[in-house]
Design a protein around this motif. Sequence first.
Motif, PDB file in Angstrom:
ATOM      1  N   ASP A  78     -44.896 -29.471  42.678  1.00 17.27           N
ATOM      2  CA  ASP A  78     -44.492 -30.731  42.057  1.00 17.27           C
ATOM      3  C   ASP A  78     -43.322 -31.276  42.857  1.00 17.27           C
ATOM      4  OD1 ASP A  78     -46.409 -30.525  40.087  1.00 17.27           O
ATOM      5  OD2 ASP A  78     -45.050 -29.597  38.646  1.00 17.27           O
ATOM      6  N   ILE A  79     -43.422 -32.542  43.248  1.00 19.49           N
ATOM      7  CA  ILE A  79     -42.376 -33.165  44.055  1.00 19.49           C
ATOM      8  C   ILE A  79     -41.988 -34.504  43.429  1.00 19.49           C
ATOM      9  CG2 ILE A  79     -43.153 -32.065  46.185  1.00 19.49           C
ATOM     10  CD1 ILE A  79     -44.363 -34.845  46.933  1.00 19.49           C
ATOM     11  N   ALA A  80     -40.841 -35.011  43.813  1.00 15.66           N
ATOM     12  CA  ALA A  80     -40.424 -36.340  43.377  1.00 15.66           C
ATOM     13  C   ALA A  80     -41.400 -37.361  43.962  1.00 15.66           C
ATOM     14  CB  ALA A  80     -39.008 -36.625  43.859  1.00 15.66           C
ATOM     15  N   SER A  81     -41.834 -38.291  43.149  1.00 16.04           N
ATOM     16  CA  SER A  81     -42.833 -39.272  43.579  1.00 16.04           C
ATOM     17  C   SER A  81     -42.411 -40.050  44.821  1.00 16.04           C
ATOM     18  CB  SER A  81     -43.157 -40.230  42.440  1.00 16.04           C
ATOM     19  OG  SER A  81     -43.786 -39.536  41.389  1.00 16.04           O
ATOM     20  N   GLY A  82     -41.134 -40.279  44.987  1.00 12.88           N
ATOM     21  CA  GLY A  82     -40.649 -41.013  46.144  1.00 12.88           C
ATOM     22  C   GLY A  82     -40.717 -40.249  47.451  1.00 12.88           C
ATOM     23  N   ARG A  83     -41.063 -38.970  47.397  1.00 13.76           N
ATOM     24  CA  ARG A  83     -41.093 -38.143  48.610  1.00 13.76           C
ATOM     25  C   ARG A  83     -42.515 -37.836  49.071  1.00 13.76           C
ATOM     26  NH1 ARG A  83     -37.056 -33.375  47.966  1.00 13.76           N
ATOM     27  NH2 ARG A  83     -37.109 -33.506  50.208  1.00 13.76           N
ATOM     28  N   ILE A  84     -43.507 -38.459  48.460  1.00 17.22           N
ATOM     29  CA  ILE A  84     -44.908 -38.138  48.764  1.00 17.22           C
ATOM     30  C   ILE A  84     -45.215 -38.285  50.247  1.00 17.22           C
ATOM     31  CG2 ILE A  84     -47.308 -38.851  48.411  1.00 17.22           C
ATOM     32  CD1 ILE A  84     -46.535 -39.500  45.513  1.00 17.22           C
ATOM     33  N   ASP A  85     -44.875 -39.422  50.853  1.00 18.29           N
ATOM     34  CA  ASP A  85     -45.226 -39.656  52.257  1.00 18.29           C
ATOM     35  C   ASP A  85     -44.619 -38.601  53.182  1.00 18.29           C
ATOM     36  OD1 ASP A  85     -46.734 -41.875  51.569  1.00 18.29           O
ATOM     37  OD2 ASP A  85     -45.123 -43.304  52.019  1.00 18.29           O
ATOM     38  N   ALA A  86     -43.343 -38.290  52.994  1.00 14.41           N
ATOM     39  CA  ALA A  86     -42.672 -37.311  53.849  1.00 14.41           C
ATOM     40  C   ALA A  86     -43.282 -35.921  53.679  1.00 14.41           C
ATOM     41  CB  ALA A  86     -41.184 -37.275  53.547  1.00 14.41           C
ATOM     42  N   VAL A  87     -43.578 -35.542  52.451  1.00 15.40           N
ATOM     43  CA  VAL A  87     -44.167 -34.225  52.196  1.00 15.40           C
ATOM     44  C   VAL A  87     -45.584 -34.167  52.767  1.00 15.40           C
ATOM     45  CG1 VAL A  87     -44.924 -32.631  50.399  1.00 15.40           C
ATOM     46  CG2 VAL A  87     -42.680 -33.710  50.236  1.00 15.40           C
ATOM     47  N   GLN A  88     -46.353 -35.233  52.625  1.00 15.30           N
ATOM     48  CA  GLN A  88     -47.698 -35.255  53.190  1.00 15.30           C
ATOM     49  C   GLN A  88     -47.652 -35.083  54.706  1.00 15.30           C
ATOM     50  OE1 GLN A  88     -49.259 -38.972  51.625  1.00 15.30           O
ATOM     51  NE2 GLN A  88     -50.476 -37.861  50.122  1.00 15.30           N
ATOM     52  N   ARG A  89     -46.716 -35.738  55.368  1.00 14.11           N
ATOM     53  CA  ARG A  89     -46.574 -35.577  56.825  1.00 14.11           C
ATOM     54  C   ARG A  89     -46.248 -34.130  57.185  1.00 14.11           C
ATOM     55  NH1 ARG A  89     -44.284 -40.585  56.416  1.00 14.11           N
ATOM     56  NH2 ARG A  89     -42.164 -39.768  56.308  1.00 14.11           N
TER      57      ARG A  89
END
Length: 102
Positions: free
Chosen positions: A78-89
Amino acid sequence: MADDSTTTIRATFRTREAADLAVEHLVQQHGISRPDIFIQSATDRNTAGSEPSGGDASHEQGARRDAPLEGEIEVSADIASGRIDAVQRSLGDAGAIRVSSR
């Protein structure tokens, strides 16, 4: 107002080695606590991945046969929604073959 909602992110890997690398990315680059990261088979079968890697590939008689290679491995957190792009990369850099969030 800040968005403090969370999203579950899931990534699928062919090898345990890649899944372990993804966990290190999540911990070291994104500050996610290790107990909040889950690793499991992506199917209903016990597996060490779908391809030999690391210690599985370097056995003297070829690929080891004592760890089943019967499917892919899923890493989720579970991650903060605002960090999705960075985590996906980061997960892609670690070798994810699929990444999804919900």
